[in-house]
Write a protein that holds these residues in place. Structure first.
Motif, short mmCIF file in Angstrom:
data_model
loop_
_atom_site.label_atom_id
_atom_site.label_comp_id
_atom_site.label_asym_id
_atom_site.label_seq_id
_atom_site.Cartn_x
_atom_site.Cartn_y
_atom_site.Cartn_z
N LEU A 201 -28.82 38.13 -40.72
CA LEU A 201 -28.47 39.54 -40.58
C LEU A 201 -27.39 39.75 -39.53
O LEU A 201 -26.43 40.50 -39.75
N ALA A 202 -27.52 39.09 -38.39
CA ALA A 202 -26.53 39.26 -37.33
C ALA A 202 -25.13 38.86 -37.79
O ALA A 202 -24.14 39.50 -37.45
N LEU A 203 -25.07 37.79 -38.58
CA LEU A 203 -23.77 37.25 -39.00
C LEU A 203 -23.33 37.73 -40.38
O LEU A 203 -22.25 37.34 -40.84
N GLN A 204 -24.14 38.58 -41.02
CA GLN A 204 -23.73 39.06 -42.35
C GLN A 204 -22.43 39.85 -42.31
O GLN A 204 -21.58 39.68 -43.20
N PRO A 205 -22.18 40.71 -41.29
CA PRO A 205 -20.86 41.35 -41.24
C PRO A 205 -19.71 40.35 -41.13
O PRO A 205 -18.62 40.59 -41.65
N LEU A 206 -19.96 39.24 -40.45
CA LEU A 206 -18.93 38.20 -40.38
C LEU A 206 -18.67 37.60 -41.75
O LEU A 206 -17.51 37.38 -42.13
N ALA A 207 -19.72 37.34 -42.52
CA ALA A 207 -19.53 36.83 -43.87
C ALA A 207 -18.77 37.84 -44.72
O ALA A 207 -17.88 37.46 -45.51
N THR A 208 -19.10 39.12 -44.58
CA THR A 208 -18.36 40.15 -45.29
C THR A 208 -16.88 40.09 -44.97
O THR A 208 -16.01 40.19 -45.85
N ALA A 209 -16.56 39.91 -43.69
CA ALA A 209 -15.16 39.84 -43.27
C ALA A 209 -14.46 38.59 -43.82
O ALA A 209 -13.34 38.66 -44.33
N LEU A 210 -15.13 37.45 -43.72
CA LEU A 210 -14.52 36.20 -44.18
C LEU A 210 -14.25 36.20 -45.68
O LEU A 210 -13.29 35.57 -46.15
N PHE A 211 -15.09 36.91 -46.44
CA PHE A 211 -14.97 36.90 -47.89
C PHE A 211 -14.47 38.25 -48.43
O PHE A 211 -14.58 38.51 -49.63
N ASP A 418 -13.07 24.33 -46.32
CA ASP A 418 -11.66 24.31 -45.95
C ASP A 418 -11.01 25.68 -46.10
O ASP A 418 -10.29 26.14 -45.20
N ASP A 419 -11.26 26.35 -47.21
CA ASP A 419 -10.64 27.66 -47.43
C ASP A 419 -11.19 28.70 -46.47
O ASP A 419 -10.45 29.54 -45.94
N VAL A 420 -12.51 28.65 -46.21
CA VAL A 420 -13.12 29.58 -45.26
C VAL A 420 -12.55 29.35 -43.87
O VAL A 420 -12.25 30.30 -43.13
N GLU A 421 -12.39 28.09 -43.51
CA GLU A 421 -11.84 27.76 -42.20
C GLU A 421 -10.40 28.24 -42.07
O GLU A 421 -10.00 28.74 -41.00
N GLU A 422 -9.63 28.15 -43.14
CA GLU A 422 -8.25 28.65 -43.09
C GLU A 422 -8.21 30.15 -42.84
O GLU A 422 -7.39 30.66 -42.06
N ILE A 423 -9.11 30.90 -43.48
CA ILE A 423 -9.19 32.34 -43.27
C ILE A 423 -9.59 32.64 -41.83
O ILE A 423 -9.00 33.49 -41.16
N ALA A 424 -10.60 31.92 -41.32
CA ALA A 424 -11.05 32.15 -39.95
C ALA A 424 -9.96 31.82 -38.95
O ALA A 424 -9.75 32.56 -37.97
N THR A 425 -9.24 30.74 -39.16
CA THR A 425 -8.21 30.29 -38.22
C THR A 425 -7.02 31.26 -38.21
O THR A 425 -6.49 31.61 -37.15
N SER A 426 -6.61 31.68 -39.40
CA SER A 426 -5.45 32.57 -39.49
C SER A 426 -5.80 34.02 -39.20
O SER A 426 -4.93 34.82 -38.82
N GLY A 427 -7.08 34.38 -39.40
CA GLY A 427 -7.48 35.78 -39.27
C GLY A 427 -7.02 36.64 -40.43
O GLY A 427 -7.09 37.87 -40.36
N ARG A 428 -6.55 36.01 -41.48
CA ARG A 428 -5.99 36.72 -42.64
C ARG A 428 -6.94 36.61 -43.83
O ARG A 428 -7.20 35.52 -44.32
N THR A 429 -7.41 37.73 -44.31
CA THR A 429 -8.39 37.74 -45.39
C THR A 429 -7.70 37.69 -46.76
O THR A 429 -6.50 37.93 -46.88
N ARG A 430 -8.50 37.42 -47.77
CA ARG A 430 -7.98 37.47 -49.14
C ARG A 430 -7.50 38.88 -49.48
O ARG A 430 -6.51 39.06 -50.19
N ALA A 431 -8.22 39.88 -48.98
CA ALA A 431 -7.82 41.26 -49.23
C ALA A 431 -6.43 41.54 -48.68
O ALA A 431 -5.60 42.21 -49.33
N GLN A 432 -6.14 41.05 -47.49
CA GLN A 432 -4.81 41.25 -46.92
C GLN A 432 -3.74 40.55 -47.73
O GLN A 432 -2.63 41.07 -47.90
#
Length: 455
Positions: A201-211, A418-432
């Protein structure tokens, strides 16, 4: 779910409801991974949605998949509404707007999950291509209005469609215009369940952001990176949300049962569906349900009721992680990899629990409220959620590497991060990325998403 349960074992008291949840405890050696993903079907020639009826409709598609797979049909009256793999436990089902869902079999590792996803999409393409049907994995329908979206002939959805506008403003959008990917995971004990529910639950918003992968609505950009997640903020707040009581001292199976008992029912299934929307499961157990006088509760009623509760993390005899948008093939493996690395490795689970231990319920709710719009750019404790993302993804990778589930040349499941890590590292989501394409290469034409991002 592909089908509602019909188990007629009587349920007479609260203890039996608690025992049902507790029966999900497993030896860690028997832990499994169940991945579910939904996608939008569309006609490739004009990008319109696929109706249920017709020679190139959803019914015909299901019949073609049945013939190819040999799976058992799931019927609602005379309508085929899904398929069930009696041998391995997987299923294909329909969401209200025709979203096509694979509920994966319980598998031992993420390598198997990805092989399952690949086989499913390959078989689906084999049947759908001659019909001129394609599939798109995003979190919210990028083009169609609610009126343009078809309705599937499932009785439970008819009941929900009538009820949803009474309890929120976005329930029909949730039903008919969203897609998700989620993973179902096991627990070994009540204490293990509590730890996983709290971290999840605590990290679910993070998962929402990453995906985050749903920035469009009706052909135009919105102010949200995960419109799907925003929709859930006003769908039905009696059965959705962040469950603050999970973080209270003494939380366990009994407390979740009490919560679930307080959530109004949608239906009771006997030979047919009975609309009891808004009525109490407690009344059903006592034989005084206004919508079905004299009827007593069966175990299947409890299982079905639990399936109509929609918090960010849902407890059944396993735990469902529910915060992510539907997405491309790699996200269908990346989401289970993320959560398996965190929750199926004791060291990573402890580290994640330590990370969120001093987060307040108010902070977690604030993240939940802001993330649909700002995703990884959401401010948090002097930094942004991207800072937390890099730390958490590193924990997940370390957990997968310690699990050391090898396949072929891969020594672990960590490759799927790998793909999740790329999003986390860049801070750039698929939506962006989608929004930039819309503004530049696509020249404001959202139809390009169907051509370039279909499976």
């Amino acid at each position: 779910m592909a089908r509602d349960e019909t188990d007629t074992m009587p349920i007479e008291d609260r203890d039996a409801l608690v025992a049902h949840l507790e029966s999900g405890c497993k030896d860690p050696a028997d832990f499994r991974i169940g991945t579910e993903h939904e996608k939008f079907g569309f006609y490739t020639h004009d990008h319109t949605p696929v109706p249920y009826e017709g020679q190139r409709g959803i019914r015909a598609l299901l019949q073609g998949m049945r013939d190819q797979l040999g799976w058992e049909p799931v019927m609602d009256g005379d309508a085929i509404i899904g398929l069930y793999d009696a041998k391995n436990g997987g299923a294909i089902s329909l969401e209200p707007g025709g979203q096509f869902e694979l509920s994966g079999a319980p598998l031992e590792n993420v390598h198997q999950t990805c092989r399952e996803v690949h086989a499913h999409l390959g078989m689906l393409q084999e049947v759908a291509d001659p019909m001129g049907i394609g599939f798109l994995g995003v979190g919210f329908s990028p083009k169609w209005t609610l009126e343009e979206t078809p309705h599937m002939p499932k009785k439970r959805y008819e009941i929900m469609t009538r009820y949803m506008p009474k309890v929120g403003t976005r329930g029909l959008d949730m039903m008919y215009r969203t897609c998700t990917v989620q993973v179902n995971l096991d627990f070994s004990s009540e204490a293990d369940m509590v730890a996983k529910m709290r971290v999840g639950l605590a990290l679910q918003p993070l998962a929402t952001a990453l995906f985050a992968n749903s920035p469009f609505k009706e052909g135009k950009p919105t102010e949200f990176q995960s419109l799907r997640s925003e929709v859930w903020r006003d769908t039905d707040n009696q059965r959705a949300g962040m469950l603050p009581f999970v973080f209270e001292e003494g939380f366990g199976f009994e407390r979740y049962v009490d919560y679930a008992l307080d959530v109004p029912m949608y239906f009771v299934k006997r030979d047919v569906y009975h609309d009891v929307a808004g009525q109490s499961f407690r009344d059903l157990m006592e034989g005084r349900l206004p919508g079905l006088p004299g009827a007593k509760a069966y175990r299947s009623d409890w299982v079905n009721h639990l399936s109509t509760i929609f918090p960010e993390v849902r407890l059944k005899r396993f735990i469902e992680m529910r915060g992510a948008d539907g997405g491309p093939w790699r996200s269908l493996c990346g989401l289970p990899a993320f959560w398996v690395g965190l929750l199926y490795d004791e060291q990573s689970l402890r580290a994640a629990a330590d990370l969120v231990a001093d987060w307040t319920v108010e902070e977690m709710q604030d993240l939940r409220d802001q993330v649909p719009r700002t995703a990884l750019d959401t401010p948090f404790r002097g930094g942004t959620l991207a800072d937390i993302a890099r730390e958490v993804v590193a924990l997940a990778r370390a957990g997968l590497e310690r699990r050391a589930r090898a396949s072929g040349l891969e020594t672990s499941e960590a490759c799927f991060l790998d793909d999740v890590e790329e999003i986390a590292t860049s801070g750039r989501t698929r939506a962006q990325t989608l929004l930039e394409l819309y503004r530049t290469t696509w020249n404001g034409d959202v139809d390009r998403i169907f051509d370039e991002y279909a499976y």
